[in-house]
Write an enzyme that holds these catalytic residues in place. Structure first.
Site, PDB file in Angstrom:
ATOM      1  N   THR A   4       0.829  -1.209   0.000  1.00 59.32           N
ATOM      2  CA  THR A   4       0.000   0.000   0.000  1.00 59.32           C
ATOM      3  C   THR A   4       0.856   1.249   0.000  1.00 59.32           C
ATOM      4  O   THR A   4       0.457   2.292  -0.527  1.00 59.32           O
ATOM      5  CB  THR A   4      -0.928  -0.025   1.243  1.00 59.32           C
ATOM      6  OG1 THR A   4      -1.832  -1.113   1.087  1.00 59.32           O
ATOM      7  CG2 THR A   4      -1.712   1.251   1.400  1.00 59.32           C
ATOM      8  N   THR A  37       1.736  -4.204   4.250  1.00 59.61           N
ATOM      9  CA  THR A  37       1.629  -4.476   5.688  1.00 59.61           C
ATOM     10  C   THR A  37       1.058  -5.856   6.003  1.00 59.61           C
ATOM     11  O   THR A  37       1.247  -6.359   7.110  1.00 59.61           O
ATOM     12  CB  THR A  37       0.748  -3.408   6.379  1.00 59.61           C
ATOM     13  OG1 THR A  37      -0.557  -3.434   5.804  1.00 59.61           O
ATOM     14  CG2 THR A  37       1.365  -2.029   6.249  1.00 59.61           C
ATOM     15  N   ASP A  38       0.367  -6.468   5.034  1.00 67.18           N
ATOM     16  CA  ASP A  38      -0.355  -7.708   5.349  1.00 67.18           C
ATOM     17  C   ASP A  38       0.566  -8.837   5.802  1.00 67.18           C
ATOM     18  O   ASP A  38       0.224  -9.596   6.713  1.00 67.18           O
ATOM     19  CB  ASP A  38      -1.160  -8.177   4.139  1.00 67.18           C
ATOM     20  CG  ASP A  38      -2.343  -7.276   3.832  1.00 67.18           C
ATOM     21  OD1 ASP A  38      -2.665  -6.403   4.666  1.00 67.18           O
ATOM     22  OD2 ASP A  38      -2.950  -7.438   2.757  1.00 67.18           O
ATOM     23  N   LYS A  78       0.805  -7.393  12.673  1.00 67.93           N
ATOM     24  CA  LYS A  78      -0.280  -6.523  12.244  1.00 67.93           C
ATOM     25  C   LYS A  78      -1.498  -6.944  13.051  1.00 67.93           C
ATOM     26  O   LYS A  78      -1.954  -8.087  12.961  1.00 67.93           O
ATOM     27  CB  LYS A  78      -0.535  -6.665  10.745  1.00 67.93           C
ATOM     28  CG  LYS A  78      -1.591  -5.691  10.231  1.00 67.93           C
ATOM     29  CD  LYS A  78      -1.735  -5.723   8.715  1.00 67.93           C
ATOM     30  CE  LYS A  78      -2.741  -4.660   8.268  1.00 67.93           C
ATOM     31  NZ  LYS A  78      -2.877  -4.589   6.797  1.00 67.93           N
ATOM     32  N   TYR A  84      -8.023   0.982  -3.934  1.00 68.23           N
ATOM     33  CA  TYR A  84      -6.729   1.299  -4.514  1.00 68.23           C
ATOM     34  C   TYR A  84      -6.057   0.013  -4.951  1.00 68.23           C
ATOM     35  O   TYR A  84      -6.512  -1.091  -4.617  1.00 68.23           O
ATOM     36  CB  TYR A  84      -5.833   2.025  -3.491  1.00 68.23           C
ATOM     37  CG  TYR A  84      -5.439   1.161  -2.321  1.00 68.23           C
ATOM     38  CD1 TYR A  84      -6.300   0.967  -1.246  1.00 68.23           C
ATOM     39  CD2 TYR A  84      -4.218   0.485  -2.309  1.00 68.23           C
ATOM     40  CE1 TYR A  84      -5.957   0.151  -0.182  1.00 68.23           C
ATOM     41  CE2 TYR A  84      -3.859  -0.330  -1.240  1.00 68.23           C
ATOM     42  CZ  TYR A  84      -4.740  -0.491  -0.181  1.00 68.23           C
ATOM     43  OH  TYR A  84      -4.402  -1.306   0.861  1.00 68.23           O
ATOM     44  N   GLU A 115      -2.481 -28.817  28.151  1.00 69.81           N
ATOM     45  CA  GLU A 115      -3.718 -29.589  27.991  1.00 69.81           C
ATOM     46  C   GLU A 115      -3.562 -30.690  26.958  1.00 69.81           C
ATOM     47  O   GLU A 115      -4.440 -31.531  26.813  1.00 69.81           O
ATOM     48  CB  GLU A 115      -4.853 -28.662  27.551  1.00 69.81           C
ATOM     49  CG  GLU A 115      -5.375 -27.734  28.635  1.00 69.81           C
ATOM     50  CD  GLU A 115      -6.610 -26.986  28.164  1.00 69.81           C
ATOM     51  OE1 GLU A 115      -7.719 -27.519  28.285  1.00 69.81           O
ATOM     52  OE2 GLU A 115      -6.450 -25.860  27.647  1.00 69.81           O
TER      53      GLU A 115
HETATM   54  N1  ASP Z   1      -2.724  -5.443   0.956  1.00 75.86           N
HETATM   55  C1  ASP Z   1      -1.707  -4.460   1.213  1.00 75.86           C
HETATM   56  C2  ASP Z   1      -0.370  -5.161   1.243  1.00 75.86           C
HETATM   57  O1  ASP Z   1      -0.090  -5.861   2.159  1.00 75.86           O
HETATM   58  C3  ASP Z   1      -1.973  -3.760   2.492  1.00 75.86           C
HETATM   59  C4  ASP Z   1      -0.937  -2.770   2.936  1.00 75.86           C
HETATM   60  O2  ASP Z   1       0.176  -2.684   2.440  1.00 75.86           O
HETATM   61  O3  ASP Z   1      -1.227  -2.020   3.906  1.00 75.86           O
HETATM   62  O4  ASP Z   1       0.375  -5.013   0.311  1.00 75.86           O
END
Ligand code: ASP
Length: 362
Positions: free
Chosen positions: A47, A126-127, A199, A60, A319
């Protein structure tokens, strides 16, 4: 000594990188004795490189602009460092692949021994950023700062968070205090260690945390303020001995829930080398699921128990009788990081006892 190659925007394959060294003339505020430090920026998409149809649109496409376009949006970087850029990939990190990881780790290792380079920044979606950071910690031990960074808002958004995150990442990567800490992740001003960062939110710019240990520092302007030192507490796996990414052991994650049946586990066990249980609570599951996992283990599929809760510790034998079942307990690792460690660990051994030692060492 930095090297480069041609750029591309292939969606899921690593690309040979295009070298571009940007020189700057502004002062770096004293971080370097002789001119500005050279920081390598390895871009993989995300992103942070995403583009919307309009600045107010909620949709996007991640991984749309090049690393040089991305850096051009942060002219203040010229006061921090000279930048060597490489486009390693340009993907949304939901499409991150093991092949890109391999290419990225190789570049990180090369840049770490390049006397011209002071630090490395990896831009990333970020994923799966935490998985890439963890993988690099296992396969690309560095002495120099290695900083991963992303953004929750696309580059074209109103109040995009990418430029500030990128500025902070370069500031951190040129700093001596960031050396020998393994991969660091910077998001929204917080510095996290690769082994702990997650995340934790699907939206919002404050989407990263280190649920077990807490963040290890914050950026104060261009200076990091560390609360602790991220020991590079990883078992290191030689990238060269892992072989081609297409041949790495296959590990799947089974997500536990109420009334989980055996059939999904039996099906996965037939085709995967390892299974990670994202278990309820302390890595638990229905009796039927546990019986299926025991069958898998008896058939030579290595089973690791982790938790779907997002934090806490999954120890042996609370457990579930791990010794009798031949299971491995993931400790504080999330299921997604346990998958990475099991995958690389399986290139060394298939013995659950030895693998438990690897999990315990990290
Ligand atoms: N789907 C995007 C990615 O991981 C989300 C992001 O970058 O925030 O590339």
């Amino acid at each position: 000594m930095v090297q480069a190659s041609s750029s591309s925007t292939q969606p899921t394959q690593p690309v040979q990188a295009a070298e571009h060294v940007q020189t700057a003339t502004a002062s770096d505020g004293g971080a370097a004795d002789h001119g500005l430090p050279l920081i390598a920026v390895l871009a993989t998409g995300g992103t942070i490189a995403g583009v919307q149809a309009s600045a107010t649109s909620s949709s996007y496409v991640a991984g749309s602009i090049s690393v040089d376009q991305l850096l051009a949006s942060v002219p203040q970087l010229a006061g921090l460092a000279r930048l060597h850029t490489e486009q390693v990939a340009n993907v949304g990190s939901q499409n991150m692949t093991h092949a890109v990881w391999q290419a990225l780790a190789a570049r990180v290792r090369a840049l770490d021994v390049d006397p011209d380079v002071q630090g490395v920044v990896v831009t990333h979606g970020t994923d799966t950023l935490e998985e890439t950071a963890f993988f690099l910690g296992l396969t690309a031990p560095t002495r120099k700062p290695l900083v991963l960074v992303g953004a929750m808002r696309p580059a074209t958004a109103l109040s995009a968070d990418g430029p500030a995150n990128l500025f902070a990442a370069v500031a951190l990567a040129r700093h001596r205090a960031a050396r020998e800490q393994g991969p660091l992740v910077i998001m929204n001003g917080d510095i996290h260690a690769a082994r702990d960062v997650q995340k934790i939110a699907a939206s919002g710019i404050n989407a990263f945390a280190s649920p077990n240990g807490g963040r290890i520092g914050v950026m104060v302007g261009v200076e990091p303020l560390f609360h602790g030192h991220a020991q590079s507490a990883f078992d290191h796996f030689d990238l060269d001995t892992l072989g081609p990414a297409a041949q790495w052991p296959r590990v799947a994650i089974v997500y536990a829930h109420a009334d989980l049946q055996a059939d999904v586990i039996d099906a996965l066990a037939a085709i995967y080398d390892g299974l990670v249980l994202a278990g309820v609570g302390d890595g638990n599951a229905t009796d039927a699921a546990l019986e299926a996992l025991k069958r898998a283990s008896a058939a030579g599929v290595v089973v690791v128990r982790a938790s779907r809760t997002g934090s806490g510790y999954v120890g042996r034998g609370a457990e579930v009788d791990d010794s009798a079942a031949g299971f491995v307990a993931a400790g504080e690792l999330s299921a997604q990081k346990a998958r990475v460690l099991l995958m690389v660990g399986l290139t060394r051994t298939r013995d659950p006892v030895c693998l438990q030692e690897i999990f315990d060492r990290r």
